[in-house]
Design a protein around this motif. Structure first.
Motif, PDB file in Angstrom:
ATOM      1  N   SER A 215       0.859  -1.361  -0.098  1.00 20.62           N
ATOM      2  CA  SER A 215       0.090  -0.020   0.053  1.00 20.62           C
ATOM      3  C   SER A 215       0.930   1.258   0.095  1.00 20.62           C
TER       4      SER A 215
ATOM      5  N   ASP B 295      -5.354  -5.655 -11.667  1.00 17.39           N
ATOM      6  CA  ASP B 295      -5.095  -4.923 -10.526  1.00 17.39           C
ATOM      7  C   ASP B 295      -3.813  -4.347 -10.289  1.00 17.39           C
TER       8      ASP B 295
ATOM      9  N   PRO C 297      -7.762 -11.192  -8.793  1.00 16.64           N
ATOM     10  CA  PRO C 297      -8.349 -11.535  -7.892  1.00 16.64           C
ATOM     11  C   PRO C 297      -9.965 -11.001  -7.669  1.00 16.64           C
ATOM     12  N   ASP C 298     -10.451 -11.719  -6.838  1.00 12.43           N
ATOM     13  CA  ASP C 298     -11.911 -11.600  -6.585  1.00 12.43           C
ATOM     14  C   ASP C 298     -12.412 -10.077  -6.356  1.00 12.43           C
ATOM     15  N   TRP C 299     -11.577  -9.535  -5.404  1.00 16.49           N
ATOM     16  CA  TRP C 299     -11.803  -8.075  -4.872  1.00 16.49           C
ATOM     17  C   TRP C 299     -11.479  -7.057  -5.971  1.00 16.49           C
ATOM     18  N   HIS C 300     -10.814  -7.453  -6.977  1.00 15.88           N
ATOM     19  CA  HIS C 300     -10.681  -6.580  -8.083  1.00 15.88           C
ATOM     20  C   HIS C 300     -11.789  -6.517  -8.949  1.00 15.88           C
ATOM     21  N   HIS C 301     -12.466  -7.334  -9.108  1.00 15.97           N
ATOM     22  CA  HIS C 301     -13.855  -7.636 -10.068  1.00 15.97           C
ATOM     23  C   HIS C 301     -14.516  -6.273 -10.084  1.00 15.97           C
ATOM     24  N   PRO C 302     -15.006  -5.822  -9.153  1.00 17.60           N
ATOM     25  CA  PRO C 302     -15.999  -4.371  -9.458  1.00 17.60           C
ATOM     26  C   PRO C 302     -15.011  -3.207 -10.053  1.00 17.60           C
TER      27      PRO C 302
ATOM     28  N   TYR D  43     -12.750  -3.792 -11.983  1.00 15.63           N
ATOM     29  CA  TYR D  43     -12.537  -4.278 -13.294  1.00 15.63           C
ATOM     30  C   TYR D  43     -13.813  -4.081 -14.273  1.00 15.63           C
TER      31      TYR D  43
END
Length: 157
Positions: free
Chosen positions: A13, A43, A74-79, A81
């Motif tokens: 970060s 991502d 990664p799933d957390w990046h899908h929104p 994307y």
């Protein structure tokens, strides 16, 4: 000006904040009316660059390396994307299905072919696998595309 992006994923970060600042400074140097950012919107720097281009008033074009590319992120990046690809003025495809390193390199080569210059968020080290940032930089240099390396001083992966 058509500008592409490549860069390391999985940055801390702290390095993310530094890279986002470097990208913002670089993008501000372009006339937003003429800026087209081209990204694979993975991502990390790919998406940070795409967001910065849109915030600056430029247009976004996306290169999708494979039809299964999104599932490999990664799933957390899908929104993120999904939001970015929905704002793309144009979407380019490799025609490949599996999201492999070969597909990623193919997507990057299409990206390089679409741009006047490439921003590389790169530590200058060799790629950890085929299709990594160093491979994309080498391809851009071989094809005569200007490469601008952005990497925070003292940062590490």
């Amino acid at each position: 000006m058509r500008v592409g992006i490549t860069g390391h994923r999985g940055l801390s970060s702290q390095v993310e904040q530094q890279v986002r600042a470097l990208l913002a400074d670089q993008v501000k140097a372009y006339d937003p009316a003429e800026l087209v950012g081209v990204s694979c919107i993975a991502d990390g720097p790919d998406s940070w660059f795409a967001e910065t281009v849109l915030t600056h008033g430029g247009r976004l074009e996306v290169v999708v390396p494979a039809t299964e590319y999104r599932q490999g992120l990664p799933d957390w990046h899908h929104p993120v994307y999904d939001r970015l690809i929905s704002r793309a003025a144009d979407v380019h495809h490799t025609g490949l299905t599996e999201s492999t390193s070969k597909a990623h390199q193919a997507g990057s080569e299409i990206l390089v072919g679409l741009v006047d210059e490439l921003i590389a968020v790169w530590d200058g080290k060799p790629a950890r696998g085929y299709g990594g940032t160093a491979d994309v930089v080498a391809y851009a240099e071989r094809t005569g595309v200007l490469v601008r390396v952005l990497w925070p001083e003292g940062a590490s992966r």
